[in-house]
Design a protein around this motif. Sequence first.
Motif, PDB file in Angstrom:
ATOM      1  N   LEU A  76       0.829  -1.198   0.000  1.00  0.00           N
ATOM      2  CA  LEU A  76       0.000   0.000   0.000  1.00  0.00           C
ATOM      3  C   LEU A  76       0.868   1.255   0.000  1.00  0.00           C
ATOM      4  O   LEU A  76       0.591   2.212  -0.731  1.00  0.00           O
ATOM      5  CB  LEU A  76      -0.927   0.000   1.217  1.00  0.00           C
ATOM      6  CG  LEU A  76      -1.892   1.169   1.352  1.00  0.00           C
ATOM      7  CD1 LEU A  76      -2.784   1.277   0.110  1.00  0.00           C
ATOM      8  CD2 LEU A  76      -2.753   0.999   2.593  1.00  0.00           C
ATOM      9  N   ALA A  77       1.933   1.248   0.793  1.00  0.00           N
ATOM     10  CA  ALA A  77       2.786   2.434   0.890  1.00  0.00           C
ATOM     11  C   ALA A  77       3.478   2.741  -0.432  1.00  0.00           C
ATOM     12  O   ALA A  77       3.523   3.910  -0.847  1.00  0.00           O
ATOM     13  CB  ALA A  77       3.829   2.240   1.995  1.00  0.00           C
ATOM     14  N   GLY A  78       4.004   1.731  -1.121  1.00  0.00           N
ATOM     15  CA  GLY A  78       4.744   1.962  -2.367  1.00  0.00           C
ATOM     16  C   GLY A  78       3.945   2.714  -3.410  1.00  0.00           C
ATOM     17  O   GLY A  78       4.350   3.799  -3.849  1.00  0.00           O
ATOM     18  N   PRO A  79       2.793   2.191  -3.824  1.00  0.00           N
ATOM     19  CA  PRO A  79       2.033   2.927  -4.834  1.00  0.00           C
ATOM     20  C   PRO A  79       1.472   4.246  -4.312  1.00  0.00           C
ATOM     21  O   PRO A  79       1.323   5.205  -5.079  1.00  0.00           O
ATOM     22  CB  PRO A  79       0.925   1.966  -5.255  1.00  0.00           C
ATOM     23  CG  PRO A  79       0.959   0.835  -4.309  1.00  0.00           C
ATOM     24  CD  PRO A  79       2.265   0.859  -3.591  1.00  0.00           C
ATOM     25  N   SER A  80       1.201   4.350  -3.014  1.00  0.00           N
ATOM     26  CA  SER A  80       0.726   5.620  -2.457  1.00  0.00           C
ATOM     27  C   SER A  80       1.819   6.683  -2.562  1.00  0.00           C
ATOM     28  O   SER A  80       1.552   7.841  -2.917  1.00  0.00           O
ATOM     29  CB  SER A  80       0.303   5.451  -0.995  1.00  0.00           C
ATOM     30  OG  SER A  80      -0.800   4.587  -0.883  1.00  0.00           O
ATOM     31  N   LEU A  81       3.050   6.291  -2.256  1.00  0.00           N
ATOM     32  CA  LEU A  81       4.178   7.213  -2.390  1.00  0.00           C
ATOM     33  C   LEU A  81       4.396   7.598  -3.855  1.00  0.00           C
ATOM     34  O   LEU A  81       4.669   8.770  -4.163  1.00  0.00           O
ATOM     35  CB  LEU A  81       5.443   6.592  -1.802  1.00  0.00           C
ATOM     36  CG  LEU A  81       5.443   6.452  -0.279  1.00  0.00           C
ATOM     37  CD1 LEU A  81       6.484   5.430   0.168  1.00  0.00           C
ATOM     38  CD2 LEU A  81       5.669   7.798   0.390  1.00  0.00           C
TER      39      LEU A  81
END
Length: 195
Positions: free
Chosen positions: A126-131
Amino acid sequence: FVHAAPNLHVARAAAEALWGFDKLPAERLAEAENFVRKDGAHCPDLVVHGQLIDLLGQLGEPVVVHTLIGLLADGRHMPGTSGEGFPLRFVATRAVVFQLLSHPEIRDTVSVEPFLEGARHDDGRLAGPSLMALGLLGPRAHPHLPGVVRDHGDAADRAALLLVASALADPEGPPPPVEQFAGPAHPSRALISLT
């Protein structure tokens, strides 16, 4: 996230078959969007939803981005020993990134706020694509970025994602303010300079 979901083989095969088309008619894409937004609420197989969300992210028109953003708060959780989490949030965030990359003209219409919680998340899915999404949104996201990255042991990696996405969006634009996490000697900076 395949292991803990009910496996509706026919529904999965139907969703997967849509990838076989070079271009889907607008009506089919609208049906897929309606399914993931509301019509599929009673379909227990989250893999089917995920396949259609991926499809919308890669083949859908830019107007689907708001439906995809609505899925960033999807509460359907999938338990398990490996792969536990919120699979529709993961795939929806990735689908938004595809939309932002494919349709740069929509970047100014997409709000920064829906990605902040995901960017702070410990789960890299979740963090990767959100970043990446925050980096693609450019300077409008910059005031939020140090706070999003600060409290994580992998802050340098998170900062690198922001730097790379920002460079993809606007190579001449101002870089995200993440110097304290990924300074001038960070390998991501060398990678970006090659473009």
